[in-house]
Scaffold this motif. Structure first.
Motif, short mmCIF file in Angstrom:
data_model
loop_
_atom_site.label_atom_id
_atom_site.label_comp_id
_atom_site.label_asym_id
_atom_site.label_seq_id
_atom_site.Cartn_x
_atom_site.Cartn_y
_atom_site.Cartn_z
N ARG A 226 0.76 -1.29 -0.04
CA ARG A 226 -0.03 0.03 -0.07
C ARG A 226 1.04 1.22 -0.07
NH1 ARG A 226 -5.22 1.92 3.32
NH2 ARG A 226 -5.77 -0.12 3.00
N PRO A 258 -2.96 -3.24 -4.50
CA PRO A 258 -3.92 -3.75 -3.11
C PRO A 258 -5.26 -2.87 -3.46
CG PRO A 258 -2.42 -2.04 -2.37
CD PRO A 258 -2.07 -2.18 -3.73
N ASP A 259 -6.31 -3.52 -2.77
CA ASP A 259 -7.72 -2.91 -3.01
C ASP A 259 -7.51 -1.89 -1.67
OD1 ASP A 259 -8.67 -4.36 -5.07
OD2 ASP A 259 -9.27 -6.03 -3.68
N PRO A 261 -10.38 0.36 0.19
CA PRO A 261 -11.54 0.72 0.45
C PRO A 261 -11.97 2.20 0.59
CG PRO A 261 -11.41 -1.38 1.25
CD PRO A 261 -10.01 -0.80 1.08
N THR A 264 -12.16 4.56 -2.46
CA THR A 264 -13.12 4.53 -3.58
C THR A 264 -14.58 5.30 -2.96
OG1 THR A 264 -12.49 2.15 -3.66
CG2 THR A 264 -14.63 2.54 -4.42
N ASP A 269 -13.18 4.19 -8.46
CA ASP A 269 -11.87 3.85 -7.63
C ASP A 269 -10.71 4.68 -7.95
OD1 ASP A 269 -9.67 2.48 -6.50
OD2 ASP A 269 -10.35 0.43 -7.23
N PHE A 272 -6.90 3.05 -7.75
CA PHE A 272 -6.50 2.69 -8.92
C PHE A 272 -6.33 3.44 -10.20
CE2 PHE A 272 -7.45 -0.54 -12.46
CZ PHE A 272 -6.16 -1.02 -12.42
#
Length: 575
Positions: A226, A258-259, A261, A264, A269, A272
């Motif tokens: 991250r 990584p995602d 949240p 977002t 998003d 990303f």
């Protein structure tokens, strides 16, 4: 002998040598001044240069706390009250963390809430540097910041954090140390400390790459991944803006994205999307801003530029409509917290890349483009610069706003539009461009008001005044020329004088045709174009740019010189 760079004085950029944030080089100043008929532009640029130089000098001075460390004194850990600490930390995680999500909020809050916080800070210098940097950013977003270096509560926390710079630089690298550099870079992205940002990001990138964060893929290395990807888009976009060479090697990156949240925003998003943008501008920088790129064959160059423009357009279309750059920004559709700021940043990122592509291609590749392509690029340049100025009303004029949004991109766009107006005073869209110059002047006047005169934005407003006066005088001159031609036109169109009485019958017998009477307008004047009416403007849509349309114009100030070192080894070298 190899060519040498011209040595005339110039004010080219705030940060770096590339033209994506360019001011006017010396030869352009002379071209514009010749048209204006005076040297007020030179004086204005000199005044702006003095302001920038004073800010650079102020932010480059070594803070007193750093001097204390060199003298062997430990930094003072006289902490503010618990309520103040929690307020600033809360402001950081509410307003900044969603855009730069490299910390774990729970872990940071837990570590900052220990009863013996002062001892904890004294025992770990990397943690102390990170803690005070977060406090500085949070305080800046809690109305504790300043537009001037060394002033305000936020700067006092920043100074404490900066006092650990040497310990971070020469200590053992760690995740906390990388995060401390990144937090210092976020604070330094603002107007009070902008000279520190490239240094902080380069040190963070060097340390992160040395620690192998670019290859971290195991589950327990989630915080490293991250942190790395936030650093990636911070460092790449900074290098794109400043013209510096990126330290992070794209070819050596293997860790997964990584995602995140908290970054977002419903259908967008942000995290990303920003990483994809960073990769794209890294490609633009590598492809167009290097010595090797200048000597590319015509077909390869045009193909590359078109490919990059298509990639940028694809990135633009990937954003949801309410965030999508290049379309009207509608705050009524952006109700969630921070969404207006995220949308504005997305718009500015896109416009900055598009402006850079148009500007760079016209400077370095115009001779390789056809006439139609040149016109498209010039129109793109004008409309992109205007789009930036249209958005200035959404910029929060505050000490926490990044300087490239607050001043650099609007100032570059204003200068580009000013240049186009002066060289195209009779273009049909010049009136709209003048109105946008006035809007930009209003933005910089707001900046002067908010900074209590520390940033003299009214200097920038004078560009609009110079442009409007020049266009007015040009059109008045054109109107006078038209008026002076009216008697000649009337004389040419008037019927011949009647013949003498003795010749009247002869004339009639010869059937001489009657000359048509001149048509008159409602005002009783001949049907000629009135001054200041739209019809009096040149309806030719073509834009004139001296470095494209004037063969005698050689922009030596911005020319890239050098030898591609690969040619020394890959091909036979000959003088």
């Amino acid at each position: 002998m190899p060519p040498t760079t011209p040595t005339y004085p110039r004010l080219t950029t705030i940060f770096g040598p590339n033209p994506n944030i360019s001011f006017f080089p010396a030869k352009r100043v002379r071209s514009i001044s010749d048209r204006l008929g005076h040297n007020r532009l030179d004086q204005l640029l000199e005044e702006i240069r003095a302001v920038v130089a004073s800010k650079v000098k102020a932010t480059s001075s070594i803070p007193q706390a750093h001097v204390n460390v060199h003298q062997g004194a430990e930094p003072d850990h006289d902490l503010p009250g618990l309520e103040t600490i929690n307020s600033h930390i809360g402001a950081y995680f509410d307003t900044v963390h969603p855009l730069y999500p490299f910390l774990s909020p729970d872990a940071f809050r837990q570590r900052a809430a220990v009863p013996d916080l002062a001892q904890s800070l004294a025992a770990d210098k990397s943690w102390a540097a990170l803690f005070y940097a977060v406090l500085a950013i949070g305080c800046q977003n809690n109305e504790g910041g300043s537009f001037e270096a060394g002033i305000g509560e936020a700067w006092s926390y920043f100074e404490r954090s900066l006092s650990y710079f040497q310990a971070l630089l020469f200590g053992r690298g760690s995740l906390t140390a990388v995060q401390a550099f990144m937090a210092l870079a976020i604070f330094s992205s603002t107007v009070s400390a902008f000279q520190f940002e490239p240094l902080m990001l380069s040190e963070a990138a060097t340390m992160a790459q040395g620690l192998g964060f670019n290859r971290s893929n195991s589950p327990q290395e989630g915080p490293c991944r991250r942190t790395f990807w936030v650093l990636y888009f911070m460092e790449k976009t900074s290098c794109f803006t400043t013209g510096k060479v990126s330290i992070l090697e794209d070819a050596n990156i293997s860790c997964a994205i990584p995602d995140v949240p908290e970054s977002t925003f419903d259908d967008y998003d942000w995290f990303f999307s920003f990483v994809k943008y960073a990769r794209l501008v890294a490609k633009i920088h590598q492809s167009l801003f290097t010595i090797s790129s200048v000597s590319q064959p015509l077909t390869a160059y045009n193909s590359l530029v078109e490919s990059l423009r298509l990639e940028l357009e694809s990135w633009r279309l990937s954003a949801p409509p309410r965030f999508r750059p290049g379309e009207m920004l509608k705050p009524r559709l952006l109700r969630e917290s921070l969404t207006v700021q995220v949308a504005l940043t997305t718009h500015f990122l896109y416009l900055n890349a598009l402006l850079t592509l148009s500007w760079t291609v016209l400077h370095y590749g115009a001779v390789r483009l056809g006439t139609t392509q040149q016109e498209v690029m010039k129109r793109d340049l004008m409309r992109t610069a205007r789009s930036v100025l249209e958005l200035t009303g959404y910029i929060e004029v505050a000490p926490s706003t990044p300087v490239w949004i607050l001043a650099v991109l609007p100032l570059s766009s204003l200068m580009i539009l000013f240049d186009l107006v002066v060289h195209n005073p009779n273009h049909p869209e010049t009136g709209l461009s003048l109105a946008l110059l006035d809007i930009a002047g209003g933005h910089f006047s707001r900046l002067e008001y908010a900074s209590k005169g520390a940033l003299p934005g009214s200097l920038v407003a004078e560009f609009a005044h110079l442009a409007r006066n020049y266009v007015s005088e040009t059109r008045k001159s054109k109107s006078r020329e038209a008026s002076e031609n009216v008697p000649l036109q009337l004389a040419a169109e008037a019927p011949p004088p009647p013949p003498p009485a003795g010749m009247l019958g002869t004339a009639m017998n010869l059937n001489v045709p009657m000359m048509p009477q001149p048509q008159e307008s409602v005002a009783g004047l001949p049907d000629v174009t009135q001054p200041w009416s739209p019809a009096s403007l040149d309806r030719n849509e073509s834009l004139f740019l001296p470095f494209v349309d004037d063969p005698s114009y050689y922009l030596g100030d911005l020319q890239l010189f050098g030898i591609d070192v690969r040619d020394l080894f890959d091909h036979p070298y000959s003088l």
